[in-house]
Design an enzyme around this catalytic site. Structure first.
Site, short mmCIF file in Angstrom:
data_model
loop_
_atom_site.label_atom_id
_atom_site.label_comp_id
_atom_site.label_asym_id
_atom_site.label_seq_id
_atom_site.Cartn_x
_atom_site.Cartn_y
_atom_site.Cartn_z
N ASP A 76 0.44 2.12 3.15
CA ASP A 76 1.30 1.24 2.36
C ASP A 76 0.99 1.37 0.86
OD1 ASP A 76 2.02 -1.48 1.05
OD2 ASP A 76 2.98 -1.61 3.01
N SER A 118 6.74 -0.65 -0.57
CA SER A 118 6.82 -1.20 0.78
C SER A 118 8.18 -1.84 1.03
CB SER A 118 5.67 -2.20 0.98
OG SER A 118 5.51 -2.54 2.32
#
Length: 406
Positions: free
Chosen positions: A178, A37
């Site tokens: 994510d 991320s």
């Protein structure tokens, strides 16, 4: 080979820029970088060696640079500033988000594409990889730069950052999520490439972290003792503070500094620490005994060593077998915090102590008619948090400041 792994954590990623600043100052170089991320986004900038660009982005960050949302609306939403005058504005913004199936991250996509230098990353000798999750295939993806299709690196980096609250966007016909849902700290990616020493910069965010208890792996962990805020807190003030925390926390780890909330350079010995503690005068000990509801019949020295210091260990959250040195450092930190001494500086123990007492004396001179106030009754105070008890302890020690460094 020395590797670096950067944890995911949204807005908390500013902390990693501070760590990077410290790495540069110490001339620390990494042969491989992995991240998830925001850790992947920061990692890409590190491989590009674009510190100035990264620092400027984070130092000047604002919510509209990440999401398609007005900064004023964002402040209302994130700060719980709901009242009669703005409730209709907030509800309209929420309606737009729901209707659009999530927050629009076009500004973040634009920022990534503007700053990413894909060719430079590919040509770099530094290994670079990150994590995302393919929702379409129901499988995680731990990918290195050489596995990413040409001209697609920005898209895959964005895929590593798709939180569920973001508007979904397909990549090569697939939906992604994510990478924190699979591995928010991909140390193992570097280990399986042959790295046996890895620096991990934690953000202490929610997310799955795979176990990496390999017997031949050394992990140097850098992580905050203080709250870095919400993963969606993309405000300049929070980011600038987190950058400073990241810098000083990294210096602390590599230079062996002491302290939880301060950065203290000390080689004080156990005997010296005990001598410092024994300099606390009898009047202060008696007030502390009253505060903790201890028996007044004990001799002062016994009260201090047998009853008061063990309570300090508890208030400070130290281990039960904490040394006198640990207790002394904790007290001096408490004095610094109570007297509002700037934590972002490297102090010796005596410097922090003296600066704290000077600040206390100055505050007393500036307000001669004030007093410390009546102490809260022990029966009530003992029901409060340990932090409050420690604060009352520091007040007493300041009032009877006879402690000294010899």
């Amino acid at each position: 080979m020395l590797g670096l792994t950067l944890e995911g954590g949204g807005a908390k990623g500013a902390y990693q820029i501070g760590a990077w600043q410290a790495f540069k100052e110490m001339n620390l170089e990494f042969q491989g970088i992995t991240g998830t991320s925001v850790g992947a986004l920061n990692g890409a900038l590190m491989v590009q060696e674009d510190f100035e660009i990264a620092y400027k982005i984070w130092n000047d960050i604002a919510p509209h640079m990440v999401m398609d949302i007005d900064d004023r609306i964002y402040e209302m939403l994130s700060g719980n500033q709901l009242n009669a005058s703005n409730i209709h504005i907030i509800f309209e913004e929420i309606r737009k988000i729901v209707k659009g199936f999530g927050l629009d991250t076009k500004p973040l996509e634009k920022l990534i594409k503007q700053t990413l230098k894909e060719e430079k990353i590919r040509k770099s000798k530094t290994d670079f990889g990150f994590v995302t999750v393919s929702l379409t295939d129901f499988k995680p993806m731990e990918i290195f730069k050489e596995e990413i299709p040409s001209a697609k690196m920005a898209d895959y980096l964005m895929a590593s950052s798709y939180l569920p609250i973001f508007k979904s966007k397909k990549l090569d016909g697939k939906n992604f999520l994510d990478g924190s849902f699979y591995n928010n700290l991909p140390i193992d990616m570097l280990y399986h490439k042959g790295y046996k020493e890895i620096v991990a910069v934690r953000l202490l965010s929610r997310g799955r972290i795979k176990k990496t208890d390999y017997p031949d792996l050394k992990v140097i962990c850098i992580q905050p003792n203080q709250d870095l805020g919400n993963i969606m807190d993309f405000t300049k003030k929070r980011a600038q503070r987190n950058i400073r925390l990241g810098y000083f926390d990294t210096i602390k780890v590599f230079k062996g500094l002491k302290g939880k909330n301060y950065y203290i350079e000390t080689n004080i010995q156990e005997e010296e620490a005990l001598k410092f503690l024994m300099n606390i005068n009898e009047e202060a000990i008696r007030e502390l005994a009253e505060l903790y509801s201890l028996s007044p019949s004990k001799a002062s020295n016994r009260l201090l060593l047998e009853d008061i210091i063990p309570r300090w260990v508890s208030f400070m959250g130290l281990e039960e077998n904490a040394s006198y040195k640990d207790v002394m450092i904790g007290l001096v930190e408490g004095l610094g915090h109570y007297n509002q001494i700037d934590p972002f500086h490297i102090y010796t123990l005596s410097e922090l102590f003296k600066k704290s007492m000077e600040a206390y004396k100055k505050s007393q001179r500036n307000n001669k008619n004030s007093n410390m106030g009546l102490l809260i009754k022990a029966e009530f105070l003992l029901k409060l948090k340990k932090e409050k008890l420690l604060e009352e302890t520091i007040k007493i020690l300041c009032k009877h400041h006879k402690m000294r460094f010899d």
